[in-house]
Design an enzyme around this catalytic site. Structure first.
Site, PDB file in Angstrom:
ATOM      1  N   HIS A 154      62.727  -0.785 -16.315  1.00 44.49           N
ATOM      2  CA  HIS A 154      63.724  -0.802 -17.395  1.00 44.49           C
ATOM      3  C   HIS A 154      65.134  -0.585 -16.837  1.00 44.49           C
ATOM      4  O   HIS A 154      66.079  -1.289 -17.212  1.00 44.49           O
ATOM      5  CB  HIS A 154      63.384   0.269 -18.428  1.00 44.49           C
ATOM      6  N   HIS A 171      69.388  -2.179 -17.238  1.00 41.84           N
ATOM      7  CA  HIS A 171      70.729  -1.632 -17.030  1.00 41.84           C
ATOM      8  C   HIS A 171      71.430  -2.121 -15.769  1.00 41.84           C
ATOM      9  O   HIS A 171      72.591  -2.528 -15.829  1.00 41.84           O
ATOM     10  CB  HIS A 171      70.662  -0.108 -17.028  1.00 41.84           C
ATOM     11  N   GLU A 199      71.490  -1.071 -25.770  1.00 40.48           N
ATOM     12  CA  GLU A 199      70.023  -1.125 -25.655  1.00 40.48           C
ATOM     13  C   GLU A 199      69.390  -2.267 -26.458  1.00 40.48           C
ATOM     14  O   GLU A 199      68.467  -2.918 -25.984  1.00 40.48           O
ATOM     15  CB  GLU A 199      69.392   0.202 -26.116  1.00 40.48           C
ATOM     16  N   SER A 218      64.409  -5.953 -20.830  1.00 39.10           N
ATOM     17  CA  SER A 218      63.448  -5.455 -19.844  1.00 39.10           C
ATOM     18  C   SER A 218      62.018  -5.517 -20.374  1.00 39.10           C
ATOM     19  O   SER A 218      61.103  -5.001 -19.740  1.00 39.10           O
ATOM     20  CB  SER A 218      63.810  -4.019 -19.437  1.00 39.10           C
TER      21      SER A 218
HETATM   22 FE   LIG Z   1      67.830   2.265 -21.446  1.00 41.83          FE
END
Ligand SMILES: [Fe+2]
Length: 295
Positions: free
Chosen positions: A175, A180, A221, A240
């Site tokens: 993730h 990110h 997010e 992700s």
């Molecule tokens: Fe996150």
């Protein structure tokens, strides 16, 4: 149903529930270890837990500014990374926004090996000035968000358990990197992350921090936008996870309104029923930048 059919990330960097979940006093420390829940896919695997602890040790002894030591991933874990990429490759081509796809190309990951945080951090830093620093597990939202103001993304280094390659109940290295770190290889995304950190630093009232965390959730997010008439993802929680990317088209889309998002309480334990959709990347960037500067 299996967890990956019904659930999203149970906890994330900005989810305040993690702070109070078990009354753990250590959560004020950036290296607090989150004990595995009995429902965690790796709970009954002593080998996995041993490796998690070894990787946690790396974060505990890490000194900012020094190279991040390599994590001892097993072949089984590299296999998890391969499975994730196999699912995400087509999902990204279908559902990811252009800005993300450009970043992905820039970072040029090997889909067969989990990259080490240090090499990813160096690549990202050369592009946007952002760097990664390892943490043992979830940290208090304020610590996580304030570090963004310094151009530091606090990243977990362990990978999810091999029994659930497409599902994780917590942020893991897949993730962090695929979501990110990739977006931080965009100067515009990096700028927004820094502005979030600065806004959090100016926020002293808890209820206001909650509002800011919700804006982070619905943009960084779980943000979506329109591109050539189609809905595309720019949120890291979506990008992700192949499951999230497929499910996002079932969500009710609302026009991006950051005041509304700030007050919209979400459920982190299921796929998001409501998403906020920008008209374009430029609109999202302008609107969010202005909102954060004004905050
Ligand atoms: Fe996150």
């Amino acid at each position: 149903m299996t967890p990956n059919e019904t659930q999203t990330l149970l906890l994330d960097h900005v989810d305040m529930r993690m702070v109070t979940a078990d009354g753990d006093d250590n959560c004020h420390d950036r290296n607090a270890i989150v004990k595995l829940d009995p429902d965690h896919p790796g709970f009954r695997d002593p080998e996995y837990r041993g490796r998690r602890n070894a990787i946690a040790q790396i974060a505990m002894t890490y000194r900012p500014g020094s190279p991040i030591p390599a994590a001892p991933y097993t072949e089984l874990e590299h296999g998890v990374w391969q499975t994730i990429w196999k699912a995400l490759g087509p999902a990204h081509r279908e559902h990811a926004c252009a800005e993300y796809l450009e970043c992905l190309e820039r970072l040029a990951f090997d889909s067969s090996r989990i990259p080490q945080l240090d090499e990813v951090s160096q690549k990202v830093e050369a592009i946007s000035g952002f760097r990664l620093e390892p943490v043992a597990g979830l940290v208090e939202p304020r610590i996580f968000l304030e570090s963004l103001a310094r151009g530091v993304f606090l990243s977990t280094q362990y990978i999810r358990h091999h029994s659930t390659p497409l599902y994780t109940p917590e942020p893991d290295v897949a993730h962090e990197i695929i979501g990110h770190a990739v977006t931080l290889a965009s100067k515009r995304f990096a700028e927004l992350n820094r502005l979030f950190g600065e806004a959090v630093s100016r926020t002293k009232i808890t209820s206001e921090l909650d509002r800011l965390a919700r804006v982070y959730w619905f943009t960084i997010e779980f943000g979506v936008l329109r591109e050539s008439g189609r809905i595309k993802a720019y949120g890291t929680g979506l990008l992700s996870s192949a499951g999230e990317l497929a499910e996002m088209h079932k969500a009710e889309l609302r026009p991006l309104d950051l005041e509304v998002a700030a007050n919209h309480v979400y459920d982190p334990t299921h796929y998001q029923a409501i998403l906020f959709c920008a008209d374009s990347f430029d609109q999202m960037h302008e609107m969010l930048k202005e909102f954060l500067l004004r905050w």
